[in-house]
Scaffold this active site. Sequence first.
Site, PDB file in Angstrom:
ATOM      1  N   LYS A 116      12.038   8.142  12.742  1.00  0.00           N
ATOM      2  CA  LYS A 116      12.579   8.486  11.430  1.00  0.00           C
ATOM      3  C   LYS A 116      13.935   9.190  11.543  1.00  0.00           C
ATOM      4  O   LYS A 116      14.802   9.028  10.681  1.00  0.00           O
ATOM      5  CB  LYS A 116      11.574   9.340  10.654  1.00  0.00           C
ATOM      6  CG  LYS A 116      10.298   8.584  10.285  1.00  0.00           C
ATOM      7  CD  LYS A 116      10.606   7.313   9.485  1.00  0.00           C
ATOM      8  CE  LYS A 116       9.348   6.611   9.016  1.00  0.00           C
ATOM      9  NZ  LYS A 116       9.627   5.416   8.198  1.00  0.00           N
TER      10      LYS A 116
ATOM     11  N   ARG B 259       0.833  -1.199   0.000  1.00  0.00           N
ATOM     12  CA  ARG B 259       0.000   0.000   0.000  1.00  0.00           C
ATOM     13  C   ARG B 259       0.872   1.255   0.000  1.00  0.00           C
ATOM     14  O   ARG B 259       2.059   1.210   0.306  1.00  0.00           O
ATOM     15  CB  ARG B 259      -0.918   0.038   1.226  1.00  0.00           C
ATOM     16  CG  ARG B 259      -1.731  -1.218   1.431  1.00  0.00           C
ATOM     17  CD  ARG B 259      -2.962  -1.009   2.293  1.00  0.00           C
ATOM     18  NE  ARG B 259      -2.687  -0.325   3.558  1.00  0.00           N
ATOM     19  CZ  ARG B 259      -3.645   0.169   4.349  1.00  0.00           C
ATOM     20  NH1 ARG B 259      -4.906   0.058   3.997  1.00  0.00           N
ATOM     21  NH2 ARG B 259      -3.338   0.748   5.485  1.00  0.00           N
TER      22      ARG B 259
ATOM     23  N   SER C 159      11.630  10.540   6.796  1.00  0.00           N
ATOM     24  CA  SER C 159      10.488  11.461   6.686  1.00  0.00           C
ATOM     25  C   SER C 159      10.947  12.885   6.986  1.00  0.00           C
ATOM     26  O   SER C 159      11.920  13.097   7.719  1.00  0.00           O
ATOM     27  CB  SER C 159       9.395  11.065   7.689  1.00  0.00           C
ATOM     28  OG  SER C 159       8.406  12.056   7.783  1.00  0.00           O
TER      29      SER C 159
ATOM     30  N   TYR D  17       6.744   9.215  15.700  1.00  0.00           N
ATOM     31  CA  TYR D  17       7.074   9.035  14.288  1.00  0.00           C
ATOM     32  C   TYR D  17       8.368   9.771  13.949  1.00  0.00           C
ATOM     33  O   TYR D  17       9.280   9.207  13.334  1.00  0.00           O
ATOM     34  CB  TYR D  17       5.925   9.546  13.421  1.00  0.00           C
ATOM     35  CG  TYR D  17       6.056   9.201  11.959  1.00  0.00           C
ATOM     36  CD1 TYR D  17       5.810   7.908  11.505  1.00  0.00           C
ATOM     37  CD2 TYR D  17       6.417  10.168  11.027  1.00  0.00           C
ATOM     38  CE1 TYR D  17       5.925   7.585  10.163  1.00  0.00           C
ATOM     39  CE2 TYR D  17       6.529   9.858   9.684  1.00  0.00           C
ATOM     40  CZ  TYR D  17       6.281   8.569   9.265  1.00  0.00           C
ATOM     41  OH  TYR D  17       6.407   8.258   7.921  1.00  0.00           O
TER      42      TYR D  17
END
Length: 226
Positions: free
Chosen positions: A164, A19, A146, A160
Amino acid sequence: MAEALSLENKVALVTGGSRGIGRAVALELATRGAAVVVNYNKSSEAADEVVKKIQEAGGKAAAFQADVSDFKQAEALVKFTIETFGDLTILVNNAGITRDTLIMMMSEADWDAVIGTNLKSTFNCSKAAVKHMMRKRTGRIINMASVASSIKGAPNRFIYGTTKAAVIGLTKAVAADFITQGIRCNAICPGTVESPSLRERMAAQAAASAQTLQAVEAAFVRSEEH
């Protein structure tokens, strides 16, 4: 326009390849001629759809279920890739999740889950792949980081952004350690990308906070511009 890079006779493994960004990467690698292993954890139908799309276009692909936060499963994934297509040239560490919240609201279970999927999986798959790549004296490892890992941080992206940023540190270390072995390791830092997981996360946040989906989307965009 420069000629597109050919990946004929190359073999790529994309974690979280069923995905979102992983799906797009898997399809692009196949378009350029690579045989692709599409790793998934829970989205078997989505992974099968990606494999079918590649095969219908004349490419080679296979799906393999593995929770790459578990080292033995990551090893099995790499072994499957080599046994199925005879090599492993390109590893894309793309598997990732998030549990956006503030530090005082974060549970230990959520912390462990995001660390496991975003960071430990990158270690697990890279460790397993490097053993093969060293024997071949060539290989490419691409880690998905990211913009949330920015030095100034991003609001409400605590776990998150933390994982990252760690992925970038891991990338630099692996690159320095194995460049003389013909193995290159780089990281990509995407911004906000429309994907099923992003839409699901925004819908859940809207429902939990009694906000409209449009308000949540606008707030998310502002945080990415921080």
